[in-house]
Design an enzyme around this catalytic site. Structure first.
Site, PDB file in Angstrom:
ATOM      1  N   ARG A  29       0.824  -1.223   0.000  1.00  0.00           N
ATOM      2  CA  ARG A  29       0.000   0.000   0.000  1.00  0.00           C
ATOM      3  C   ARG A  29       0.853   1.266   0.000  1.00  0.00           C
ATOM      4  O   ARG A  29       0.485   2.268   0.629  1.00  0.00           O
ATOM      5  CB  ARG A  29      -0.939   0.036   1.218  1.00  0.00           C
ATOM      6  N   ARG A  33      -3.321   6.794   1.269  1.00  0.00           N
ATOM      7  CA  ARG A  33      -3.802   8.007   1.941  1.00  0.00           C
ATOM      8  C   ARG A  33      -2.834   8.661   2.909  1.00  0.00           C
ATOM      9  O   ARG A  33      -3.075   9.786   3.341  1.00  0.00           O
ATOM     10  CB  ARG A  33      -5.119   7.697   2.659  1.00  0.00           C
ATOM     11  N   ARG A  42      -6.860  11.829  -5.424  1.00  0.00           N
ATOM     12  CA  ARG A  42      -8.113  11.119  -5.175  1.00  0.00           C
ATOM     13  C   ARG A  42      -9.283  12.102  -5.148  1.00  0.00           C
ATOM     14  O   ARG A  42     -10.377  11.800  -5.645  1.00  0.00           O
ATOM     15  CB  ARG A  42      -8.026  10.363  -3.851  1.00  0.00           C
ATOM     16  N   ASP A  79      -6.941  -2.363  -7.056  1.00  0.00           N
ATOM     17  CA  ASP A  79      -7.416  -3.034  -5.840  1.00  0.00           C
ATOM     18  C   ASP A  79      -7.694  -4.492  -6.158  1.00  0.00           C
ATOM     19  O   ASP A  79      -7.961  -4.840  -7.308  1.00  0.00           O
ATOM     20  CB  ASP A  79      -8.684  -2.362  -5.298  1.00  0.00           C
ATOM     21  N   TYR A 155     -14.758 -11.489   0.551  1.00  0.00           N
ATOM     22  CA  TYR A 155     -15.481 -10.250   0.231  1.00  0.00           C
ATOM     23  C   TYR A 155     -16.759 -10.531  -0.557  1.00  0.00           C
ATOM     24  O   TYR A 155     -17.772  -9.864  -0.381  1.00  0.00           O
ATOM     25  CB  TYR A 155     -14.565  -9.300  -0.557  1.00  0.00           C
TER      26      TYR A 155
HETATM   27  O1  CP3 Z   1       0.056  -1.346  -2.503  1.00  0.00           O
HETATM   28  C1  CP3 Z   1      -0.274  -0.403  -3.260  1.00  0.00           C
HETATM   29  O2  CP3 Z   1       0.176   0.758  -3.139  1.00  0.00           O
HETATM   30  C2  CP3 Z   1      -1.168  -0.711  -4.450  1.00  0.00           C
HETATM   31  C3  CP3 Z   1      -2.550  -0.510  -4.281  1.00  0.00           C
HETATM   32  C4  CP3 Z   1      -3.429  -1.446  -3.464  1.00  0.00           C
HETATM   33  C5  CP3 Z   1      -4.677  -1.013  -2.940  1.00  0.00           C
HETATM   34  N1  CP3 Z   1      -5.321  -2.072  -2.416  1.00  0.00           N
HETATM   35  C6  CP3 Z   1      -5.170   0.369  -3.020  1.00  0.00           C
HETATM   36  C7  CP3 Z   1      -6.229   0.797  -2.090  1.00  0.00           C
HETATM   37  C8  CP3 Z   1      -3.299  -2.820  -3.160  1.00  0.00           C
HETATM   38  C9  CP3 Z   1      -2.159  -3.774  -3.431  1.00  0.00           C
HETATM   39  C10 CP3 Z   1      -4.531  -3.204  -2.506  1.00  0.00           C
HETATM   40  C11 CP3 Z   1      -4.806  -4.588  -2.079  1.00  0.00           C
HETATM   41  C12 CP3 Z   1      -5.975  -4.854  -1.235  1.00  0.00           C
HETATM   42  N2  CP3 Z   1      -7.217  -4.279  -1.266  1.00  0.00           N
HETATM   43  C13 CP3 Z   1      -6.007  -5.888  -0.272  1.00  0.00           C
HETATM   44  C14 CP3 Z   1      -4.883  -6.853   0.011  1.00  0.00           C
HETATM   45  C15 CP3 Z   1      -3.852  -6.282   0.878  1.00  0.00           C
HETATM   46  C16 CP3 Z   1      -4.299  -6.070   2.292  1.00  0.00           C
HETATM   47  O3  CP3 Z   1      -4.304  -4.910   2.715  1.00  0.00           O
HETATM   48  O4  CP3 Z   1      -4.585  -7.076   2.951  1.00  0.00           O
HETATM   49  C17 CP3 Z   1      -7.283  -5.870   0.321  1.00  0.00           C
HETATM   50  C18 CP3 Z   1      -7.774  -6.778   1.432  1.00  0.00           C
HETATM   51  C19 CP3 Z   1      -8.032  -4.846  -0.327  1.00  0.00           C
HETATM   52  C20 CP3 Z   1      -9.461  -4.498  -0.094  1.00  0.00           C
HETATM   53  C21 CP3 Z   1      -9.641  -3.100   0.277  1.00  0.00           C
HETATM   54  N3  CP3 Z   1      -9.414  -2.017  -0.559  1.00  0.00           N
HETATM   55  C22 CP3 Z   1     -10.097  -2.587   1.508  1.00  0.00           C
HETATM   56  C23 CP3 Z   1     -10.439  -3.441   2.725  1.00  0.00           C
HETATM   57  C24 CP3 Z   1     -10.143  -1.192   1.386  1.00  0.00           C
HETATM   58  C25 CP3 Z   1     -10.688  -0.217   2.402  1.00  0.00           C
HETATM   59  C26 CP3 Z   1      -9.836  -0.128   3.597  1.00  0.00           C
HETATM   60  C27 CP3 Z   1      -8.852   0.972   3.414  1.00  0.00           C
HETATM   61  O5  CP3 Z   1      -7.659   0.748   3.649  1.00  0.00           O
HETATM   62  O6  CP3 Z   1      -9.331   2.052   3.092  1.00  0.00           O
HETATM   63  C28 CP3 Z   1      -9.671  -0.857   0.104  1.00  0.00           C
HETATM   64  C29 CP3 Z   1      -9.522   0.508  -0.468  1.00  0.00           C
HETATM   65  C30 CP3 Z   1      -8.163   0.899  -0.966  1.00  0.00           C
HETATM   66  N4  CP3 Z   1      -7.412   0.152  -1.822  1.00  0.00           N
HETATM   67  C31 CP3 Z   1      -7.459   2.108  -0.668  1.00  0.00           C
HETATM   68  C32 CP3 Z   1      -6.249   2.047  -1.378  1.00  0.00           C
HETATM   69  C33 CP3 Z   1      -5.172   3.099  -1.437  1.00  0.00           C
HETATM   70  C34 CP3 Z   1      -7.943   3.255   0.191  1.00  0.00           C
HETATM   71  C35 CP3 Z   1      -9.222   3.786  -0.337  1.00  0.00           C
HETATM   72  C36 CP3 Z   1      -9.279   5.239  -0.676  1.00  0.00           C
HETATM   73  O7  CP3 Z   1      -8.348   5.889  -1.190  1.00  0.00           O
HETATM   74  O8  CP3 Z   1     -10.384   5.748  -0.433  1.00  0.00           O
END
Ligand code: CP3
Length: 370
Positions: A29, A33, A42, A79, A155
């Site tokens: 990640r 944010r 964003r 994602d 999910y």
């Molecule tokens: O690593 C990176 O920089 C690449 C981008 C990336 C995102 N999600 C962007 C994201 C990657 C590799 C993911 C993987 C992801 N997404 C996983 C596996 C890794 C982990 O954390 O276990 C999972 C379970 C998700 C599902 C997911 N996406 C959730 C649960 C959420 C909401 C929770 C949160 O952290 O906000 C997201 C949203 C998300 N995906 C964000 C980002 C940067 C934040 C949302 C936003 O900007 O509003």
């Protein structure tokens, strides 16, 4: 398609258990944010999916952490939930609430309706991969990724995030036949999704099994690992003469490393509960022999401590793996530094500067002493 030659191949070399001058690092990640510039892009995009589906925005945010920090790899901005979205489940991210699906998959009729999606629906992801690869211009390699079949199923069945995995475990225990059908479809979808990312320019791929660790022993092997294997068995391992390494990260999977050692992947990612010396002795292999590279495993909450404490904890992680293999004429145990899970949105950006500097300098020092 031809891309600029790679200037920093430390990450790919370490994935393939080849010697490097420093321990390569990137952060799960890393685009997100905690970076004010991410929040600005964003806001322009309006929503998370607005950001992820726009090739120019996705390219911009992927490169943001690399502009700030000398990281050794980039990861596609997208994602894991794009795949169930393409299956027609209707993904949205309400601000501050996490992912939500319009439909969930809890009964036989919903499973009957499920199929491997047409990859054309995910075209925006593949276009982003190619655009990012061009924008990187050979600076560092680009990692593509997907969720594991089991994590995606969590999910899909829950219809969003969950604290207790009640719906997905109810289905697994009461209708294992339906669960296996979902997982088989997910595995084939994930394999096509990753192979198309490789065709578009991804130089390594990672499977995020974020929720494998919530399964009971026995069920992890049957419902998570077996389907991760089904993905890996279908993956391209080479593109244009270059090896494409694969990484499997199971959060909470440390107790199953011996079994995961049999997966046909190059790297195993581990969280902070794992002792890296022990992991190295279990799966790291010997010089010249087979083995897995290891990726991890700093607790992301270390980044809330002072720069001196961050340096001390990073040093502890590097030292616990020990001096990696250094002989360039053969392969051996290697380490890729990462966090044990995604970076927190509340992380001070300066903490990441301190971490990257500490990992690069201490890992060089270790090799000099060896
Ligand atoms: O690593 C990176 O920089 C690449 C981008 C990336 C995102 N999600 C962007 C994201 C990657 C590799 C993911 C993987 C992801 N997404 C996983 C596996 C890794 C982990 O954390 O276990 C999972 C379970 C998700 C599902 C997911 N996406 C959730 C649960 C959420 C909401 C929770 C949160 O952290 O906000 C997201 C949203 C998300 N995906 C964000 C980002 C940067 C934040 C949302 C936003 O900007 O509003």
């Amino acid at each position: 398609m031809s891309f600029a030659p790679l200037q920093n191949d430390t990450f790919l070399r370490a994935c393939l258990r080849q010697a490097t001058d420093h321990t390569p690092m990137w952060l799960m990640r890393q685009a997100g944010r905690y970076l004010p510039e991410y929040c600005a892009t964003r806001a322009k995009a309006g929503s998370f999916m607005g950001l992820a589906t726009n090739v120019d925005y996705a390219t911009e945010v992927t490169l943001q952490p690399l502009e700030r920090y000398p990281l050794d790899a980039a990861i596609l901005f997208s994602d894991i939930l794009t795949v169930p979205d393409a299956m027609g489940l209707g993904l949205t991210f309400a601000a501050g609430e996490g992912p939500k699906f319009a439909k969930n998959v809890r009964d036989e009729a919903a499973v009957d309706a499920l199929a491997v999606p047409d990859m054309a629906k995910l075209r925006y992801v593949f276009d982003a991969v190619t655009s990012i690869r061009k924008a990187l211009n050979g600076r560092v390699p680009l990692i593509g990724f997907s969720g594991s079949p089991w994590t995606l199923a969590c999910y899909m069945v829950e219809g969003g995030g969950s604290d207790d995995y009640r719906a997905v475990k109810t289905l697994m225990y009461s209708r294992p036949d339906l669960m296996h059908r979902i997982l088989a479809i997910n595995a084939d979808a994930v394999a096509q999704y990753l192979n198309t990312q490789i065709d578009a320019g991804a130089q390594a791929v990672m499977v995020f099994d974020s929720w494998g660790g919530v399964l009971a022993d026995g069920n992890f092997q049957a419902f998570s690992m077996a389907y991760t294997r089904r993905v890996l068995d279908q993956l391209k391992t080479e593109k244009d003469g270059q090896r494409i390494p694969s990484i499997v990260f199971t959060k909470g999977g440390g107790l199953w490393l011996n079994e995961m050692n049999t997966l046909p992947c190059d790297v195993l990612g581990v969280d902070w509960t794992v002792n890296l010396a022990r992991a190295r002795s279990l799966v790291g292999g010997d010089v010249g022999g087979p083995g897995k590279a290891l990726q991890g495993n700093l607790d992301p909450n270390v980044l809330f401590a002072s720069a001196a404490q961050i340096e001390a904890e990073a040093t502890r992680v590097l030292d616990s793996f020990g001096i990696p293999h250094t002989d360039r004429s053969t392969t051996g145990p290697t380490h890729i530094f990462n966090l044990g899970h995604g970076i927190s949105q509340y992380t001070p950006p300066d903490s990441v500067s301190a971490l990257v500097a500490a990992v690069h300098s201490h890992s060089r020092r270790m090799r000099a002493q060896g």
